[in-house]
Write an enzyme that holds these catalytic residues in place. Structure first.
Site: not given
Length: 403
Positions: A73, A77, A86, A122, A200
C-alpha cells in the site's frame, strides 16, 4: 545473444514476439503483437532499460549491495497527493482508469527512494471479472451487495472468463506505467489468492469470524474446491496477462490465510497457491521469461516450510513472525520479505532506525527484501516512511561493508 520466441501470452487471439536476453534485467523486453491479418499494423512495446534491479536480484537470491525496500500500500491515503487525486472519485472507477492507476503508482516514487513499485489496483477485480458486483463503501470497505449464499449461487458466476476482455484496464495500466516509470525500478503485478477471494465472495465484506465462508469448507467441501479451482484458473490467466503487459514480478496476496487452521490450510489454501505458481512459472518458461513470484500468506506461521517449497521465489512475512525462526523454517530455499510492524511507523524517526537495524540483524542482508508486515494505514506520516526507507538502505550498506 538475443533469443526470439513466439509467445501466446497477450491474448487468446494474438501472438506475441518476445525478444529476451539470457537475463531479463540486462536487456529490454520487446513485445510485438503479431497482427491476425497483414493489413493490420504491428505495435511495439519497447520499455525503457531497467536502472535499479536490486529488488529482482534479492528476489532471485543473488548478491545485493544493499537491502531493497518497498511497502505494501505504498500508493495510499497516507499521501496528501493521493487523497487530492482521489477526491470525489469512485474507487473502482479509478481502478478501471489506466491513466489514474499509473499516476497513483508513480506518486510514492516521487517522494521515496523505493527499490520497487506495485501497480495500483485491487484484489477484488477478479470477482468482478467473474460477474460479481463489488462496491467500495465509505467507512465500511469492499462490499458485495449479493454475495454467494449457497452452492447454487455458483451458477451466477461466468463459466469462462476472458481476462483480456474483463481485466484489460489492468494490463493497460501496467504497460503505461512501465513506460512512465522510465526504468527507475521494477514494477510488481499482483492478485488476491483463491481462498482470500472466496472469503470475500461469500462473507460479502470483511468479517471478525469468517463463519460464513468457513462453514462452506465443512458443509460443502467439494463445492468449495470447485470454486477455488475456478478462481485459480482465472488468476493464472490474469497473472500471465500482467507479465505480458510488462509486470516484472508478481505477488499473490493470501490475506486471510490465518483464519484457517493447519489442516484446512493444507486442504483449501496451499494446493491452490502451489498450482498458481507452478502453472505461471511453467508457461513463462516456455518463452524463456524469468519473473520472480512472491507469496504473502498472512498469519500462516504453521505454513512457512510448506510455502518455501511451493514454487515461489519469495515468502513475505507478517510482523508476528521472528526473522531468525522464519529463516530456519524456510531453510534457505527462498528469499524472505517483510516484516516490520506497520505501527512502528508511528515511532520517532530515531526509533524507526533502531527497529530497522534490529530487523536487518535478524534477517541478514542477503536474500531479503525489506517491507512492512502488512499495508500502511491512512493516518501515517510520509516522513516516517522516508525514515524507514533511508534506514534500510543505510544500515544494510553498513552491514555489508562490515561483512
Amino acid at each position: 545473444m538475443v533469443l526470439v520466441v513466439i509467445s501466446p501470452l497477450v491474448t487468446q487471439h494474438t501472438r506475441v514476439l518476445v525478444l529476451i536476453a539470457p537475463r531479463v534485467t540486462q536487456c529490454t523486453t520487446v513485445l510485438v503483437p503479431i497482427a491476425p491479418s497483414v493489413d493490420q499494423p504491428i505495435a511495439v512495446l519497447d520499455f525503457p532499460q531497467l536502472k535499479n534491479d536490486t529488488f529482482l536480484r534479492a528476489a532471485r537470491g543473488e548478491q545485493t549491495q544493499h537491502v531493497p525496500v518497498w511497502c505494501m500500500r505504498q500508493a495510499g491515503r497516507y499521501l496528501p497527493e493521493f487523497r487530492e487525486f482521489r477526491a470525489g472519485k469512485d474507487f473502482f472507477d479509478t481502478c478501471r482508469s489506466p491513466e489514474a492507476c499509473c499516476e497513483l503508482t508513480l506518486q510514492p516514487l516521487r517522494r521515496f527512494d523505493f527499490d520497487a513499485s506495485i501497480i495500483f489496483s485491487d484484489i477484488l477485480v477478479v470477482p468482478q471479472a467473474m460477474g460479481m458486483e463489488v462496491q467500495m463503501v465509505p467507512g465500511k470497505g469492499p462490499t458485495f451487495p449479493d454475495p454467494l449464499k449457497d452452492p447454487e449461487d455458483l451458477q451466477r458466476l461466468k463459466t469462462k472468463v476472458d481476462v483480456q476482455k474483463e481485466l484489460d484496464y489492468v494490463f493497460k495500466a501496467i504497460t503505461l506505467t512501465r513506460h512512465k516509470i522510465e526504468g527507475k525500478v521494477p514494477l510488481i503485478g499482483f492478485t488476491g489468492a483463491p481462498w482470500t477471494l472466496m472469503s470475500y465472495m461469500i462473507e460479502g465484506s470483511g468479517s471478525k469470524t469468517f463463519s460464513k465462508v468457513k462453514s462452506w469448507l465443512y458443509r460443502y467441501p467439494e463445492v468449495s474446491h470447485m470454486l477455488l479451482k475456478r478462481l485459480t484458473d482465472v488468476i493464472v490467466d490474469y497473472l500471465l496477462g500482467q507479465v505480458a503487459a510488462g509486470a516484472q514480478a508478481l505477488q499473490v496476496f493470501e490475506s486471510h490465510a490465518g483464519i484457517l487452521g493447519p489442516v484446512e490450510f493444507k486442504a483449501f489454501c496451499l494446493p491452490y497457491l502451489r498450482d498458481i505458481a507452478r502453472r505461471v512459472k511453467d508457461q513463462l518458461k516456455e518463452t524463456g521469461q524469468d519473473v520472480p513470484m512472491i507469496v504473502f500468506a498472512k498469519d500462516a506461521h504453521y505454513g512457512l516450510e510448506d510455502l518455501s517449497q511451493s514454487y515461489y521465489d519469495v515468502v513475505s512475512l507478517d510482523w508476528t513472525i521472528d526473522p531468525r525462526l522464519a529463516r530456519e523454517q524456510t531453510g534457505g530455499k527462498v528469499s524472505l520479505q517483510g516484516n516490520m510492524d506497520p505501527c512502528a511507523l508511528y515511532a520517532p524517526k530515531e526509533r524507526i532506525s533502531e527497529i530497522v537495524k534490529t530487523m536487518l540483524e535478524g534477517f541478514g542482508t542477503q536474500r531479503y527484501i525489506a517491507n512492512l508486515g502488512h499495508g500502511m494505514y491512512p493516518d501515517m506520516d510520509p516522513e516516517s516512511v522516508a525514515a524507514f526507507v533511508e534506514a534500510v538502505h543505510k544500515h544494510s550498506r553498513q552491514m555489508n561493508k562490515q561483512q
